[in-house]
Design an enzyme around this catalytic site. Structure first.
Site, PDB file in Angstrom:
ATOM      1  N   ARG A   1       0.026   0.299   4.751  1.00  0.00           N
ATOM      2  CA  ARG A   1       0.848   1.118   3.783  1.00  0.00           C
ATOM      3  C   ARG A   1       0.093   1.826   2.688  1.00  0.00           C
ATOM      4  NH1 ARG A   1       4.211  -2.001   0.974  1.00  0.00           N
ATOM      5  NH2 ARG A   1       3.480  -3.945   1.478  1.00  0.00           N
TER       6      ARG A   1
ATOM      7  N   LYS B   1      -4.357 -12.550   3.378  1.00  0.00           N
ATOM      8  CA  LYS B   1      -3.119 -11.934   4.184  1.00  0.00           C
ATOM      9  C   LYS B   1      -3.385 -11.917   5.573  1.00  0.00           C
ATOM     10  CE  LYS B   1      -1.518  -6.825   4.687  1.00  0.00           C
ATOM     11  NZ  LYS B   1      -1.185  -5.755   3.866  1.00  0.00           N
TER      12      LYS B   1
ATOM     13  N   ARG C   1       0.762  -6.571  -7.600  1.00  0.00           N
ATOM     14  CA  ARG C   1      -0.478  -7.178  -7.361  1.00  0.00           C
ATOM     15  C   ARG C   1      -0.231  -8.600  -8.247  1.00  0.00           C
ATOM     16  NH1 ARG C   1      -5.754  -5.770  -6.319  1.00  0.00           N
ATOM     17  NH2 ARG C   1      -4.883  -3.416  -6.474  1.00  0.00           N
TER      18      ARG C   1
HETATM   19  C1  BTN Z   1       0.004  -2.969   5.784  1.00  0.00           C
HETATM   20  O1  BTN Z   1       0.072  -4.019   5.449  1.00  0.00           O
HETATM   21  O2  BTN Z   1      -0.759  -2.145   5.061  1.00  0.00           O
HETATM   22  C2  BTN Z   1       0.654  -2.482   6.829  1.00  0.00           C
HETATM   23  C3  BTN Z   1      -0.297  -2.759   8.223  1.00  0.00           C
HETATM   24  C4  BTN Z   1       0.463  -2.212   9.603  1.00  0.00           C
HETATM   25  C5  BTN Z   1      -0.560  -2.037  10.716  1.00  0.00           C
HETATM   26  C6  BTN Z   1       0.378  -1.875  12.047  1.00  0.00           C
HETATM   27  S1  BTN Z   1      -0.954  -2.154  13.253  1.00  0.00           S
HETATM   28  C7  BTN Z   1       0.172  -1.439  14.480  1.00  0.00           C
HETATM   29  C8  BTN Z   1       0.820  -0.199  13.636  1.00  0.00           C
HETATM   30  N1  BTN Z   1       0.096   0.797  13.877  1.00  0.00           N
HETATM   31  C9  BTN Z   1      -0.537   1.147  12.849  1.00  0.00           C
HETATM   32  O3  BTN Z   1      -1.128   2.318  12.683  1.00  0.00           O
HETATM   33  N2  BTN Z   1      -0.329   0.734  11.876  1.00  0.00           N
HETATM   34  C10 BTN Z   1       0.649  -0.358  12.233  1.00  0.00           C
END
Ligand code: BTN
Length: 326
Positions: free
Chosen positions: A121, A186, A320
């Site tokens: 994100r 995380k 945060r």
């Molecule tokens: C986050 O916490 O920032 C979200 C992470 C999401 C990662 C997943 S891995 C599968 C899918 N493909 C991606 O490019 N992103 C999500």
């Protein structure tokens, strides 16, 4: 030669000679050696011992397509297509670019062993080494206007947390809206993307990344405290395939519930894992700082900044916790 077949021969972590591998794969020892030299490209460590052969210390746990499909079928889930890829830029991008029709009520699932441009994100990179973690995306149609999307992010976080909890993972926290943390580190993240309005609703792509086997080797690459599932449960049968099967099951079941009940059905569960309530929080954009008072019925974050409680919408800001970084 097929890298997956070679890796499956070495999956047990024991030594295998070049002759044995050549016979199993029907190729020459030279061809085996050539293929083995490519393993370092995907970050797999290979040990060679004279007289014994080759081994991957600790073995390798590859995703098993038939196992995954059988699991979903046995649970009656409507997975109309499953694309299992060795390497892709991003499973979310892959499904966002996919133009094939999806019937309402059906789900298209994509998983990859490795992502070269995994996305988190807020434009962050999602570190995605080969055969270590889970990179899952699910595409489906969500009927209804923009209201139908409100709360979906939170509902998905609750589904993942419930799945982990059911397998004995303790101390799970949800960091609004849907980051999954364990022991203040995380563990998993969810990226929800919209392809746009499709007929009477939206085409949604939900991406889930879960750290499963990632070890300290990756430290320094990821810019926040992180943890992997390895060692978090006593259950030894939990392969990456089993985790993948259970998580997709939980997500699809959660999406179906969300379609019929909205966030109301998932909110109580979500609040059980709320790791921000009662903590000082800071909205990274907007400069709002205050005591978190949980989430309201629409899934908005409640922050008491001294001049009354303010609500923060999903997607607008980042939060945060003051005590730990995010
Ligand atoms: C986050 O916490 O920032 C979200 C992470 C999401 C990662 C997943 S891995 C599968 C899918 N493909 C991606 O490019 N992103 C999500």
């Amino acid at each position: 030669m097929d890298l997956v077949r070679l890796l499956n021969c070495l999956a047990d972590g024991n030594y295998h000679s070049g002759v044995e591998l050549g016979l199993a794969l029907g190729v020459s020892r030279t061809a085996v050696w050539k293929e083995l030299s490519k393993l370092s490209d995907v970050g797999i460590v290979l040990e060679t011992l004279k007289g014994k052969g080759y081994r991957i210390p600790g073995g390798v746990d590859l995703l098993d397509r038939s196992f995954l499909m059988n699991h979903w079928e046995s649970k009656g889930l409507s997975v109309s297509r499953f694309d299992l890829l060795q390497c892709v830029d991003s499973t979310n991008s892959y499904l966002m670019l996919d133009d094939k029709d999806i019937e309402n009520g059906e789900y298209v699932v994509c998983m990859a062993e490795q992502q070269t441009a995994g996305r988190g994100r807020r434009g962050r990179v999602w570190h995605s080494p080969y055969a270590k973690n889970l990179y899952i995306s699910i595409a489906f149609n969500l009927i209804g206007g923009v209201d139908a999307l409100e709360g979906l992010s939170l509902a998905l976080g609750g589904s993942v947390a419930d799945c982990l909890d059911s397998q004995g993972v303790g101390d799970i926290g949800l960091k609004w809206p849907n980051d999954i943390w364990v022991n203040d580190k995380k563990l998993a993240g969810i990226l929800v993307e919209l392809k746009g309005e499709s007929g009477d609703g939206w085409r949604v792509v939900v991406g889930l990344g879960v750290n499963v086997l990632m070890s300290d080797i990756e430290d320094g690459i990821i810019d926040q405290p992180w943890i992997s599932l390895i060692g978090l449960t006593n259950e030894t049968s939990l392969t990456r395939s089993l985790w993948g099967a259970l998580l997709v099951d939980s997500l699809i079941t959660g999406i179906e519930e969300y379609k019929s009940e909205g966030l109301a059905g998932a909110l109580e569960g979500w609040r059980r894992y709320d790791m921000l309530k009662g903590r000082m929080v800071e909205a990274l954009s907007g400069g709002l700082e205050g005591l978190c008072e949980g989430v309201d019925e629409r899934g908005r974050l409640l922050v008491n900044a001294g001049e009354g409680v303010q609500t923060i919408n999903a997607g607008e800001v980042s939060i945060r916790p003051n005590e730990s970084s995010s």
